[in-house]
Design a protein around this motif. Structure first.
Motif, PDB file in Angstrom:
ATOM      1  N   GLY A   3      -3.822   8.201  12.282  1.00 16.15           N
ATOM      2  CA  GLY A   3      -3.221   8.581  11.011  1.00 16.15           C
ATOM      3  C   GLY A   3      -2.985   7.393  10.109  1.00 16.15           C
ATOM      4  O   GLY A   3      -3.245   7.456   8.897  1.00 16.15           O
ATOM      5  N   ILE A   4      -2.504   6.285  10.682  1.00 14.98           N
ATOM      6  CA  ILE A   4      -2.250   5.071   9.896  1.00 14.98           C
ATOM      7  C   ILE A   4      -3.562   4.519   9.336  1.00 14.98           C
ATOM      8  O   ILE A   4      -3.631   4.089   8.175  1.00 14.98           O
ATOM      9  CB  ILE A   4      -1.533   4.008  10.758  1.00 14.98           C
ATOM     10  CG1 ILE A   4      -0.143   4.514  11.149  1.00 14.98           C
ATOM     11  CG2 ILE A   4      -1.428   2.682  10.010  1.00 14.98           C
ATOM     12  CD1 ILE A   4       0.588   3.632  12.136  1.00 14.98           C
ATOM     13  N   ILE A   5      -4.607   4.547  10.149  1.00 12.15           N
ATOM     14  CA  ILE A   5      -5.928   4.060   9.702  1.00 12.15           C
ATOM     15  C   ILE A   5      -6.436   4.904   8.528  1.00 12.15           C
ATOM     16  O   ILE A   5      -6.910   4.366   7.516  1.00 12.15           O
ATOM     17  CB  ILE A   5      -6.939   4.086  10.864  1.00 12.15           C
ATOM     18  CG1 ILE A   5      -6.555   3.042  11.926  1.00 12.15           C
ATOM     19  CG2 ILE A   5      -8.363   3.824  10.358  1.00 12.15           C
ATOM     20  CD1 ILE A   5      -7.358   3.140  13.207  1.00 12.15           C
ATOM     21  N   LEU A   6      -6.332   6.220   8.662  1.00 12.57           N
ATOM     22  CA  LEU A   6      -6.792   7.113   7.590  1.00 12.57           C
ATOM     23  C   LEU A   6      -5.975   6.910   6.319  1.00 12.57           C
ATOM     24  O   LEU A   6      -6.522   6.937   5.209  1.00 12.57           O
ATOM     25  CB  LEU A   6      -6.694   8.575   8.049  1.00 12.57           C
ATOM     26  CG  LEU A   6      -7.695   9.018   9.117  1.00 12.57           C
ATOM     27  CD1 LEU A   6      -7.377  10.433   9.586  1.00 12.57           C
ATOM     28  CD2 LEU A   6      -9.125   8.947   8.596  1.00 12.57           C
ATOM     29  N   LEU A   7      -4.666   6.692   6.468  1.00 12.59           N
ATOM     30  CA  LEU A   7      -3.805   6.460   5.314  1.00 12.59           C
ATOM     31  C   LEU A   7      -4.182   5.166   4.596  1.00 12.59           C
ATOM     32  O   LEU A   7      -4.288   5.136   3.355  1.00 12.59           O
ATOM     33  CB  LEU A   7      -2.345   6.413   5.754  1.00 12.59           C
ATOM     34  CG  LEU A   7      -1.308   6.119   4.665  1.00 12.59           C
ATOM     35  CD1 LEU A   7      -1.324   7.202   3.589  1.00 12.59           C
ATOM     36  CD2 LEU A   7       0.091   5.998   5.274  1.00 12.59           C
ATOM     37  N   LEU A   8      -4.411   4.106   5.372  1.00 13.31           N
ATOM     38  CA  LEU A   8      -4.803   2.814   4.784  1.00 13.31           C
ATOM     39  C   LEU A   8      -6.144   2.930   4.061  1.00 13.31           C
ATOM     40  O   LEU A   8      -6.326   2.392   2.959  1.00 13.31           O
ATOM     41  CB  LEU A   8      -4.878   1.742   5.872  1.00 13.31           C
ATOM     42  CG  LEU A   8      -3.535   1.276   6.454  1.00 13.31           C
ATOM     43  CD1 LEU A   8      -3.758   0.337   7.632  1.00 13.31           C
ATOM     44  CD2 LEU A   8      -2.685   0.603   5.378  1.00 13.31           C
ATOM     45  N   ILE A   9      -7.097   3.633   4.677  1.00 18.53           N
ATOM     46  CA  ILE A   9      -8.406   3.832   4.045  1.00 18.53           C
ATOM     47  C   ILE A   9      -8.241   4.588   2.727  1.00 18.53           C
ATOM     48  O   ILE A   9      -8.850   4.228   1.708  1.00 18.53           O
ATOM     49  CB  ILE A   9      -9.356   4.601   4.987  1.00 18.53           C
ATOM     50  CG1 ILE A   9      -9.727   3.725   6.195  1.00 18.53           C
ATOM     51  CG2 ILE A   9     -10.625   5.048   4.253  1.00 18.53           C
ATOM     52  CD1 ILE A   9     -10.484   4.464   7.277  1.00 18.53           C
ATOM     53  N   ALA A  10      -7.409   5.642   2.739  1.00 18.88           N
ATOM     54  CA  ALA A  10      -7.190   6.451   1.538  1.00 18.88           C
ATOM     55  C   ALA A  10      -6.602   5.615   0.407  1.00 18.88           C
ATOM     56  O   ALA A  10      -7.021   5.733  -0.752  1.00 18.88           O
ATOM     57  CB  ALA A  10      -6.274   7.628   1.860  1.00 18.88           C
ATOM     58  N   ILE A  11      -5.642   4.757   0.730  1.00 18.13           N
ATOM     59  CA  ILE A  11      -4.991   3.928  -0.294  1.00 18.13           C
ATOM     60  C   ILE A  11      -5.965   2.875  -0.830  1.00 18.13           C
ATOM     61  O   ILE A  11      -6.043   2.628  -2.049  1.00 18.13           O
ATOM     62  CB  ILE A  11      -3.721   3.271   0.278  1.00 18.13           C
ATOM     63  CG1 ILE A  11      -2.670   4.349   0.570  1.00 18.13           C
ATOM     64  CG2 ILE A  11      -3.165   2.235  -0.695  1.00 18.13           C
ATOM     65  CD1 ILE A  11      -1.470   3.854   1.339  1.00 18.13           C
ATOM     66  N   ILE A  12      -6.724   2.240   0.052  1.00 19.74           N
ATOM     67  CA  ILE A  12      -7.703   1.227  -0.380  1.00 19.74           C
ATOM     68  C   ILE A  12      -8.771   1.850  -1.281  1.00 19.74           C
ATOM     69  O   ILE A  12      -9.124   1.296  -2.332  1.00 19.74           O
ATOM     70  CB  ILE A  12      -8.363   0.549   0.850  1.00 19.74           C
ATOM     71  CG1 ILE A  12      -7.331  -0.312   1.599  1.00 19.74           C
ATOM     72  CG2 ILE A  12      -9.554  -0.316   0.420  1.00 19.74           C
ATOM     73  CD1 ILE A  12      -7.782  -0.786   2.957  1.00 19.74           C
ATOM     74  N   LEU A  13      -9.276   3.020  -0.886  1.00 21.35           N
ATOM     75  CA  LEU A  13     -10.313   3.696  -1.674  1.00 21.35           C
ATOM     76  C   LEU A  13      -9.815   4.104  -3.051  1.00 21.35           C
ATOM     77  O   LEU A  13     -10.611   4.210  -3.992  1.00 21.35           O
ATOM     78  CB  LEU A  13     -10.820   4.934  -0.925  1.00 21.35           C
ATOM     79  CG  LEU A  13     -11.684   4.681   0.317  1.00 21.35           C
ATOM     80  CD1 LEU A  13     -11.953   5.995   1.051  1.00 21.35           C
ATOM     81  CD2 LEU A  13     -12.999   4.008  -0.065  1.00 21.35           C
ATOM     82  N   PHE A  14      -8.516   4.315  -3.180  1.00 26.69           N
ATOM     83  CA  PHE A  14      -7.962   4.698  -4.488  1.00 26.69           C
ATOM     84  C   PHE A  14      -8.223   3.622  -5.538  1.00 26.69           C
ATOM     85  O   PHE A  14      -8.386   3.918  -6.720  1.00 26.69           O
ATOM     86  CB  PHE A  14      -6.452   4.951  -4.361  1.00 26.69           C
ATOM     87  CG  PHE A  14      -5.803   5.332  -5.657  1.00 26.69           C
ATOM     88  CD1 PHE A  14      -5.837   6.655  -6.099  1.00 26.69           C
ATOM     89  CD2 PHE A  14      -5.172   4.385  -6.455  1.00 26.69           C
ATOM     90  CE1 PHE A  14      -5.249   7.015  -7.310  1.00 26.69           C
ATOM     91  CE2 PHE A  14      -4.583   4.734  -7.656  1.00 26.69           C
ATOM     92  CZ  PHE A  14      -4.621   6.059  -8.088  1.00 26.69           C
ATOM     93  N   PHE A  15      -8.257   2.355  -5.102  1.00 25.90           N
ATOM     94  CA  PHE A  15      -8.426   1.239  -6.040  1.00 25.90           C
ATOM     95  C   PHE A  15      -9.895   0.871  -6.266  1.00 25.90           C
ATOM     96  O   PHE A  15     -10.199  -0.060  -7.009  1.00 25.90           O
ATOM     97  CB  PHE A  15      -7.655   0.016  -5.530  1.00 25.90           C
ATOM     98  CG  PHE A  15      -6.161   0.242  -5.489  1.00 25.90           C
ATOM     99  CD1 PHE A  15      -5.408   0.135  -6.644  1.00 25.90           C
ATOM    100  CD2 PHE A  15      -5.524   0.591  -4.312  1.00 25.90           C
ATOM    101  CE1 PHE A  15      -4.033   0.350  -6.618  1.00 25.90           C
ATOM    102  CE2 PHE A  15      -4.164   0.810  -4.266  1.00 25.90           C
ATOM    103  CZ  PHE A  15      -3.411   0.693  -5.427  1.00 25.90           C
TER     104      PHE A  15
END
Length: 439
Positions: A3-15
């Motif tokens: 879950g933490i990995i997916l959350l980090l990926i989601a936040i990075i991709l936002f930028f």
């Protein structure tokens, strides 16, 4: 960890602008319990609702700081702000009046805070929205194929909270079908070229997914929703055609459906109509019936009706059923043990939305919440001839309301995430038309 990995990926991709639609795809996944694939138990200790809340807080701060936090149209903006104010004051009321600790208020009411996904999804760029809708359309098809494979083989390929086997048929009931099946089914029906040459096949695929759940209420309400979509879109001549098509696709499943719609179904309906509803414990019940659902709501309405006006307005407090305080504060007769665990559900039922809404929203909050949904519905309904998307969104809202006697989805604002995306699409299209006109 996953879950933490997916959350980090989601936040990075936002930028990353060209990959931003993937960030939103992951976010909507968090909002829909991992598209029923990466469900909370798969995340090993974390819950999708927590990932969604963290993403919401971070991206909201980013949008405010970059001056991209805008709310349109005006009528929905007003109802959205009223709902946000209610949730804030409900939290304060829970802490000050019920003496519930802040952490437990946050834990119990965090599903309501996901209404904040509305501005985030509303402020997407048009190109991001188009990419996201295209990805969701085909992801729904791929997931439907896997779901049908489950139905045929009777093997749970996708993760499930619990294996629910129908006692009469001995078949496993797969409720992890694609979350946006109905919405894209309606779009495909209204636009026969939506999926290209495969559209008719995909329509049949989606219908089989719904029938394969063996859910009586789901099957009936889906049929009503399709007919409503055709009526809203002015295609009354197609109502008979698709009615016959649904019947034709249902023929192979007729023996199963006959068995499912028999049994205790008629007796449940008769009990409710005749008022033969008793307040009794259903903790040992394996499959919630209509009598139990109505009993759940009636008991909580009767309790709240005899409480002070402030409690009637705000509800029973933002408190999670996992908290020991819930059983200390309330001892309702009608309750269940959630997913076979040892946790007794005093405030929230997965089987009917109105018990949950009375507990968490109160009578006042329910009025405000339904006002917000009515404004959202009106926005799509008045533009229903402009795009199949708008018809599908309007019908989706009605579908969630109709199914609310058999599901808890209506009580959660994140259920309408894709409607918020489609509203963003509608706003961007209207904005582009105004720009073109001025030019």
């Amino acid at each position: 960890m996953l879950g933490i990995i997916l959350l980090l990926i989601a936040i990075i991709l936002f930028f990353i602008r060209k990959w931003q639609y993937l960030s939103y795809f992951l976010y909507i996944g968090f909002l829909t319990d991992g598209y029923k694939i990466i469900i909370s138990p798969v995340l090993s200790g974390l819950k999708n609702i927590d990932l969604a809340l963290v993403y919401t807080i971070i991206i909201t701060c980013v949008l405010i700081k970059t001056h991209h936090y805008k709310l349109q149209p005006a009528k929905i903006k007003k109802s959205f702000l009223w709902l946000c104010l209610f949730i804030i004051f409900s939290g304060i009321f829970s802490i000050g009046y019920y003496k519930i600790p802040f952490y437990e208020v946050l834990q119990g009411g965090r599903f309501m805070l996901l209404i904040l996904c509305y501005p985030i999804l509303l402020n997407m760029s048009k190109s991001t929205i188009i990419k996201l809708l295209h990805l969701l359309a085909w992801f729904t098809v791929w997931m439907a194929l896997v779901d049908i494979l489950q139905i045929i083989t009777q093997l749970p390929i996708l993760p499930m909270y619990a294996i629910n086997r129908d006692p009469d048929l001995g078949l496993i009931r797969f409720f992890n079908y694609p979350p946006f099946t109905l919405l894209y089914l309606i779009v495909a029906i209204l636009n026969p070229s939506f999926y290209g040459k495969k559209t008719k096949l995909i329509i049949a695929l989606f219908i089989i997914c719904i029938i394969g759940t063996l859910g009586r209420s789901l099957i009936i309400i889906t049929g009503i929703s399709i007919l409503l979509a055709l009526y809203f879109n002015g295609k009354k001549n197609l109502i008979i055609k698709y009615g016959l098509l649904i019947c034709l696709i249902s023929l192979p499943f007729l023996p199963i459906l006959t068995e499912r719609f028999g049994g205790n179904t008629s007796s449940d309906i008769n009990n409710v109509i005749s008022g033969n509803v008793e307040l009794q414990s259903y903790e040992q019940q394996n499959d919630g019936n209509l009598t139990y659902r109505i009993s759940w709501v009636i008991e909580r309405i009767l309790y709240l009706s005899n409480r002070p006006i402030q409690e009637q307005f705000f509800g029973l407090g933002l408190l999670s059923d996992s908290s020991p305080l819930s059983t200390k504060m309330y001892q309702f007769i009608v309750n269940i043990v959630f997913y076979g665990s040892d946790m007794t559900q005093q405030l929230r039922s997965p089987d009917i939305a109105y018990g949950t809404m009375i507990a968490y929203y109160g009578f006042g909050g329910m009025i405000i919440y339904f006002y917000f949904l009515s404004q959202l519905f009106k926005e799509f309904y008045k533009s229903r001839y402009q795009s199949p998307y708008y018809v599908a969104a309007a019908v989706w809202i009605l579908f969630i309301i109709m199914i609310s006697v058999f599901s808890d989805d209506l009580s959660a604002p994140n259920t309408f995430a894709l409607c918020f995306v489609l509203l963003a699409y509608k706003n961007k299209v209207a904005s582009q038309e105004i720009t073109n006109y001025k030019n």
